[in-house]
Design a protein around this motif. Sequence first.
Motif, PDB file in Angstrom:
ATOM      1  N   HIS A 197       0.822  -4.729   6.911  1.00 15.18           N
ATOM      2  CA  HIS A 197       1.749  -5.290   7.892  1.00 15.18           C
ATOM      3  C   HIS A 197       1.983  -6.788   7.679  1.00 15.18           C
ATOM      4  CE1 HIS A 197       1.150  -1.462   9.835  1.00 15.18           C
ATOM      5  NE2 HIS A 197      -0.139  -1.699   9.895  1.00 15.18           N
ATOM      6  N   SER A 198       2.084  -7.218   6.435  1.00 17.30           N
ATOM      7  CA  SER A 198       2.322  -8.626   6.114  1.00 17.30           C
ATOM      8  C   SER A 198       3.776  -8.844   5.721  1.00 17.30           C
ATOM      9  CB  SER A 198       1.446  -9.057   4.937  1.00 17.30           C
ATOM     10  OG  SER A 198       0.092  -8.964   5.281  1.00 17.30           O
ATOM     11  N   VAL A 199       4.234 -10.065   5.918  1.00 18.24           N
ATOM     12  CA  VAL A 199       5.553 -10.479   5.442  1.00 18.24           C
ATOM     13  C   VAL A 199       5.332 -11.678   4.532  1.00 18.24           C
ATOM     14  CG1 VAL A 199       7.815 -11.377   6.063  1.00 18.24           C
ATOM     15  CG2 VAL A 199       6.702  -9.687   7.541  1.00 18.24           C
ATOM     16  N   MET A 246      -1.572 -13.469  -4.579  1.00 18.59           N
ATOM     17  CA  MET A 246      -2.047 -12.111  -4.687  1.00 18.59           C
ATOM     18  C   MET A 246      -2.584 -11.685  -3.330  1.00 18.59           C
ATOM     19  SD  MET A 246      -5.119 -10.357  -6.889  1.00 18.59           S
ATOM     20  CE  MET A 246      -4.920 -11.464  -8.210  1.00 18.59           C
ATOM     21  N   ALA A 247      -2.259 -10.483  -2.951  1.00 15.03           N
ATOM     22  CA  ALA A 247      -2.757  -9.907  -1.705  1.00 15.03           C
ATOM     23  C   ALA A 247      -3.344  -8.540  -2.027  1.00 15.03           C
ATOM     24  CB  ALA A 247      -1.637  -9.787  -0.693  1.00 15.03           C
ATOM     25  N   GLU A 248      -4.539  -8.287  -1.556  1.00 11.70           N
ATOM     26  CA  GLU A 248      -5.209  -7.003  -1.817  1.00 11.70           C
ATOM     27  C   GLU A 248      -5.591  -6.375  -0.488  1.00 11.70           C
ATOM     28  OE1 GLU A 248      -8.677  -5.073  -4.581  1.00 11.70           O
ATOM     29  OE2 GLU A 248      -8.383  -7.219  -4.611  1.00 11.70           O
ATOM     30  N   ALA A 249      -5.293  -5.084  -0.358  1.00 12.11           N
ATOM     31  CA  ALA A 249      -5.592  -4.315   0.850  1.00 12.11           C
ATOM     32  C   ALA A 249      -4.984  -4.987   2.082  1.00 12.11           C
ATOM     33  CB  ALA A 249      -7.092  -4.114   1.014  1.00 12.11           C
ATOM     34  N   THR A 250      -3.785  -5.513   1.912  1.00 10.55           N
ATOM     35  CA  THR A 250      -3.091  -6.209   2.992  1.00 10.55           C
ATOM     36  C   THR A 250      -2.144  -5.234   3.681  1.00 10.55           C
ATOM     37  OG1 THR A 250      -3.184  -8.248   1.734  1.00 10.55           O
ATOM     38  CG2 THR A 250      -1.575  -8.157   3.491  1.00 10.55           C
ATOM     39  N   SER A 267      -0.395  -1.487   2.780  1.00 11.43           N
ATOM     40  CA  SER A 267       0.759  -0.682   3.188  1.00 11.43           C
ATOM     41  C   SER A 267       1.597  -1.457   4.193  1.00 11.43           C
ATOM     42  CB  SER A 267       0.307   0.646   3.797  1.00 11.43           C
ATOM     43  OG  SER A 267      -0.430   0.418   4.985  1.00 11.43           O
ATOM     44  N   ASP A 268       2.844  -1.022   4.312  1.00 10.24           N
ATOM     45  CA  ASP A 268       3.782  -1.587   5.284  1.00 10.24           C
ATOM     46  C   ASP A 268       3.962  -3.100   5.128  1.00 10.24           C
ATOM     47  OD1 ASP A 268       4.299   0.901   6.542  1.00 10.24           O
ATOM     48  OD2 ASP A 268       2.378   0.738   7.564  1.00 10.24           O
ATOM     49  N   ASN A 269       4.054  -3.563   3.894  1.00  9.22           N
ATOM     50  CA  ASN A 269       4.281  -4.977   3.610  1.00  9.22           C
ATOM     51  C   ASN A 269       5.742  -5.206   3.255  1.00  9.22           C
ATOM     52  OD1 ASN A 269       1.476  -5.956   3.742  1.00  9.22           O
ATOM     53  ND2 ASN A 269       1.203  -4.531   2.052  1.00  9.22           N
ATOM     54  N   VAL A 270       6.222  -6.424   3.507  1.00 10.78           N
ATOM     55  CA  VAL A 270       7.600  -6.800   3.198  1.00 10.78           C
ATOM     56  C   VAL A 270       7.556  -8.054   2.337  1.00 10.78           C
ATOM     57  CG1 VAL A 270       9.800  -7.586   4.142  1.00 10.78           C
ATOM     58  CG2 VAL A 270       8.462  -5.858   5.365  1.00 10.78           C
ATOM     59  N   VAL A 271       8.281  -8.026   1.216  1.00 14.52           N
ATOM     60  CA  VAL A 271       8.440  -9.196   0.354  1.00 14.52           C
ATOM     61  C   VAL A 271       9.937  -9.469   0.295  1.00 14.52           C
ATOM     62  CG1 VAL A 271       8.087 -10.135  -1.966  1.00 14.52           C
ATOM     63  CG2 VAL A 271       6.394  -8.568  -0.994  1.00 14.52           C
ATOM     64  N   ARG A 272      10.359 -10.655   0.801  1.00 12.44           N
ATOM     65  CA  ARG A 272      11.792 -10.944   0.851  1.00 12.44           C
ATOM     66  C   ARG A 272      12.054 -12.452   0.794  1.00 12.44           C
ATOM     67  NH1 ARG A 272      12.022  -9.704   7.084  1.00 12.44           N
ATOM     68  NH2 ARG A 272      11.559 -11.811   7.805  1.00 12.44           N
ATOM     69  N   ASP A 273      13.231 -12.771   0.331  1.00 10.72           N
ATOM     70  CA  ASP A 273      13.734 -14.153   0.350  1.00 10.72           C
ATOM     71  C   ASP A 273      12.787 -15.143  -0.335  1.00 10.72           C
ATOM     72  OD1 ASP A 273      15.965 -13.256   1.838  1.00 10.72           O
ATOM     73  OD2 ASP A 273      14.834 -13.459   3.702  1.00 10.72           O
TER      74      ASP A 273
END
Length: 50
Positions: free
Chosen positions: A7-9, A1-5, A30-36
């Motif tokens: 520019h994370s990948v 879980m990530a809160e108020a994160t 905002s601006d987070n990426v979840v992939r692979d």
Amino acid sequence: MAEATMHSVIAGLSVDRSREEGIHLRTGGSDNVVRDNGIRESSRATAGFG
């Protein structure tokens, strides 16, 4: 879980047999990426999560 994160990948994870969600981004981020990622058998304790 990530809160108020910001520019994370979140990548390359293996989540198996989670009792609730596999990957969870909460509010305030905002601006987070979840992939692979590989997620199997989530929501084992609470229906609707996952």
